[in-house]
Design a protein around this motif. Structure first.
Motif, PDB file in Angstrom:
ATOM      1  N   LEU A  38       0.826  -1.213   0.000  1.00 50.01           N
ATOM      2  CA  LEU A  38       0.000   0.000   0.000  1.00 50.01           C
ATOM      3  C   LEU A  38       0.857   1.259   0.000  1.00 50.01           C
ATOM      4  O   LEU A  38       0.517   2.257  -0.636  1.00 50.01           O
ATOM      5  CB  LEU A  38      -0.918  -0.009   1.222  1.00 50.01           C
ATOM      6  CG  LEU A  38      -2.046  -1.045   1.216  1.00 50.01           C
ATOM      7  CD1 LEU A  38      -2.702  -1.118   2.587  1.00 50.01           C
ATOM      8  CD2 LEU A  38      -3.075  -0.717   0.147  1.00 50.01           C
ATOM      9  N   LEU A  41       1.945   1.725  -3.602  1.00 51.92           N
ATOM     10  CA  LEU A  41       0.863   2.116  -4.500  1.00 51.92           C
ATOM     11  C   LEU A  41       0.384   3.543  -4.252  1.00 51.92           C
ATOM     12  O   LEU A  41      -0.183   4.173  -5.145  1.00 51.92           O
ATOM     13  CB  LEU A  41      -0.312   1.148  -4.356  1.00 51.92           C
ATOM     14  CG  LEU A  41      -0.062  -0.305  -4.784  1.00 51.92           C
ATOM     15  CD1 LEU A  41      -1.273  -1.167  -4.451  1.00 51.92           C
ATOM     16  CD2 LEU A  41       0.246  -0.386  -6.276  1.00 51.92           C
ATOM     17  N   SER A  42       0.570   4.032  -3.022  1.00 46.14           N
ATOM     18  CA  SER A  42       0.029   5.347  -2.659  1.00 46.14           C
ATOM     19  C   SER A  42       1.102   6.417  -2.544  1.00 46.14           C
ATOM     20  O   SER A  42       0.880   7.451  -1.915  1.00 46.14           O
ATOM     21  CB  SER A  42      -0.729   5.238  -1.330  1.00 46.14           C
ATOM     22  OG  SER A  42       0.139   4.830  -0.280  1.00 46.14           O
ATOM     23  N   THR A  43       2.247   6.200  -3.170  1.00 45.46           N
ATOM     24  CA  THR A  43       3.378   7.132  -3.046  1.00 45.46           C
ATOM     25  C   THR A  43       2.993   8.569  -3.359  1.00 45.46           C
ATOM     26  O   THR A  43       3.389   9.511  -2.667  1.00 45.46           O
ATOM     27  CB  THR A  43       4.529   6.698  -3.976  1.00 45.46           C
ATOM     28  OG1 THR A  43       4.938   5.377  -3.616  1.00 45.46           O
ATOM     29  CG2 THR A  43       5.707   7.646  -3.850  1.00 45.46           C
ATOM     30  N   SER A  45      -0.130   9.860  -3.491  1.00 41.82           N
ATOM     31  CA  SER A  45      -1.467  10.221  -3.050  1.00 41.82           C
ATOM     32  C   SER A  45      -1.453  11.499  -2.208  1.00 41.82           C
ATOM     33  O   SER A  45      -0.608  11.670  -1.328  1.00 41.82           O
ATOM     34  CB  SER A  45      -2.076   9.078  -2.230  1.00 41.82           C
ATOM     35  OG  SER A  45      -3.365   9.409  -1.777  1.00 41.82           O
ATOM     36  N   LYS A  81      -3.856   7.951   2.967  1.00 34.89           N
ATOM     37  CA  LYS A  81      -3.060   7.602   1.796  1.00 34.89           C
ATOM     38  C   LYS A  81      -3.168   6.111   1.489  1.00 34.89           C
ATOM     39  O   LYS A  81      -3.313   5.710   0.339  1.00 34.89           O
ATOM     40  CB  LYS A  81      -1.595   7.971   2.004  1.00 34.89           C
ATOM     41  CG  LYS A  81      -1.292   9.448   1.920  1.00 34.89           C
ATOM     42  CD  LYS A  81       0.191   9.725   2.027  1.00 34.89           C
ATOM     43  CE  LYS A  81       0.952   9.231   0.803  1.00 34.89           C
ATOM     44  NZ  LYS A  81       2.361   9.653   0.805  1.00 34.89           N
ATOM     45  N   VAL A  88      -4.254   6.545  -6.144  1.00 35.53           N
ATOM     46  CA  VAL A  88      -3.314   5.431  -5.989  1.00 35.53           C
ATOM     47  C   VAL A  88      -3.176   4.705  -7.321  1.00 35.53           C
ATOM     48  O   VAL A  88      -4.047   4.785  -8.187  1.00 35.53           O
ATOM     49  CB  VAL A  88      -3.782   4.439  -4.903  1.00 35.53           C
ATOM     50  CG1 VAL A  88      -3.855   5.123  -3.554  1.00 35.53           C
ATOM     51  CG2 VAL A  88      -5.122   3.810  -5.268  1.00 35.53           C
ATOM     52  N   SER A  89      -2.071   3.994  -7.488  1.00 33.63           N
ATOM     53  CA  SER A  89      -1.886   3.168  -8.677  1.00 33.63           C
ATOM     54  C   SER A  89      -2.361   1.756  -8.370  1.00 33.63           C
ATOM     55  O   SER A  89      -2.404   1.340  -7.215  1.00 33.63           O
ATOM     56  CB  SER A  89      -0.411   3.156  -9.096  1.00 33.63           C
ATOM     57  OG  SER A  89       0.411   2.706  -8.035  1.00 33.63           O
ATOM     58  N   SER A 136      -8.736  -3.486   0.086  1.00 30.46           N
ATOM     59  CA  SER A 136      -8.005  -2.518   0.917  1.00 30.46           C
ATOM     60  C   SER A 136      -8.864  -2.057   2.085  1.00 30.46           C
ATOM     61  O   SER A 136      -8.947  -0.870   2.400  1.00 30.46           O
ATOM     62  CB  SER A 136      -7.534  -1.323   0.080  1.00 30.46           C
ATOM     63  OG  SER A 136      -6.546  -1.731  -0.830  1.00 30.46           O
TER      64      SER A 136
END
Length: 339
Positions: A38, A41-43, A45, A81, A88-89, A136
């Motif tokens: 997570l 993926l949320s770098t 955000s 985030k 997010v990706s 998630s």
């Protein structure tokens, strides 16, 4: 064959309390293992912007995130985030849905590594009660609420990305806040979308709706009977499709052939869950393997559920759950072939 176990989770009360309960679940389950993923993926955000939008479109989910943050003793910015699904990706996923004769049938295709493996019965004080498969923690891959609104997502493309929510969070918002198709269509047009997704929706009226949603625009298709896979059909959005959509077209063609048959809910279940079905996929290492099959029947709020391949169907009722006459199983087990 490898065993796949889905936990059955019950959440009741205020949104902060629902968040607090899930924080305990995160601490003691494999959901904790998703933290590093997570974070990746949320770098990018924007937690501040996500909270501003949630205050307007879904304040209950923001309160739930606060409950998770309190329970984990972590900063709210970080939890938003990780779990809000804002900007997010996410890797591509597949799924096939069929709506006909007041039944909504769906296969969800992805990787077990990124699967919450949770079926959540959620009854918030300030929102509609619902049942659905989570993503998630707070998001939903598909679900049905107490008003008989059923919603599921279908990935189309992760190009043309803009700042906005991932589809799983949007599905949860619709289930919590909307009592019918019209309310769902109205709300979905006011939510910022991060990616290109189809949303298949029905309710007790028997009408089906597909919302083709890109970050820039949405196109709505109504029909008494319809199927939905992983591509846009409208001329306005066809340029958003991936270059290779043959698999999606073939699944849609097969699903459309079922529209001509008068199939019972249990027959539909077997058509989707059979390991030899054209709708059942086993490419788990490529993020395209069928993880669950579900038949939602909004008129009587019943469900038929199967995990993995050729699973003996589990039948439950949201109505019985709300009437406190349903004893929930603790887990639902199935098998998948990941070789």
């Amino acid at each position: 064959m490898e065993e796949l176990i889905v936990s059955v989770v019950e959440l009741k009360g205020s949104y902060p309390n629902i968040g607090l309960k899930q924080s305990k679940e995160i601490k003691t389950s494999m959901l904790l293992e998703q933290f590093n993923l997570l974070q990746t993926l949320s770098t990018n955000s924007n937690s501040t912007k996500a909270q501003e939008v949630l205050k307007t479109v879904s304040p209950g989910i923001l309160e739930e995130l606060k409950g998770i943050a309190n329970g984990l003793e972590m900063e709210l910015d970080l939890i938003v985030k990780f779990y809000s699904g804002y900007d997010v990706s996410f890797p591509p996923m597949g799924c096939t849905t069929f709506v006909n004769d007041h039944n909504y049938v769906r296969n969800y295709d992805f990787s077990p590594e990124l699967y919450d493996a949770r079926l959540v019965f959620c009854n918030p004080t300030d929102g509609y009660a619902s049942v659905g498969f989570s993503h998630s923690v707070i998001g939903r891959l598909d679900g049905m609420n107490e008003r008989g609104l059923v919603v599921g997502l279908h990935f189309v493309n992760n190009h043309d990305k803009e700042e906005g929510f991932i589809a799983t969070t949007i599905v949860r918002m619709l289930l919590d806040q909307c009592g019918c198709i019209r309310e769902a269509v109205d709300l979905i047009s006011n939510i910022p979308h991060g990616y290109c997704y189809n949303y298949s929706i029905t309710d007790p009226s028997g009408v089906g709706v597909v919302v083709e949603a890109s970050p820039q625009k949405q196109v709505i298709r109504f029909g008494k009977s319809l199927s939905c896979t992983n591509h846009f059909e409208s001329e306005l959005l066809q340029d958003k499709n991936r270059s290779e959509i043959q698999g999606s077209l073939k699944r849609k063609e097969y699903a459309n052939s079922l529209l001509k048959k008068k199939l019972s809910p249990i027959s539909l279940y077997y058509h989707f869950n059979d390991g030899h079905s054209p709708l059942f996929y086993k490419y788990y290492k490529e993020y395209f393997g069928t993880l669950h099959t579900v038949v939602y029947s909004p008129k009587d709020l019943s469900l038929i559920i199967g995990v993995g391949e050729n699973c003996a169907p589990i039948m439950v009722s949201l109505k019985d759950y709300l009437g406190e006459t349903l004893t929930l199983p603790t887990v639902i087990k199935g098998k998948i072939n990941i070789n």
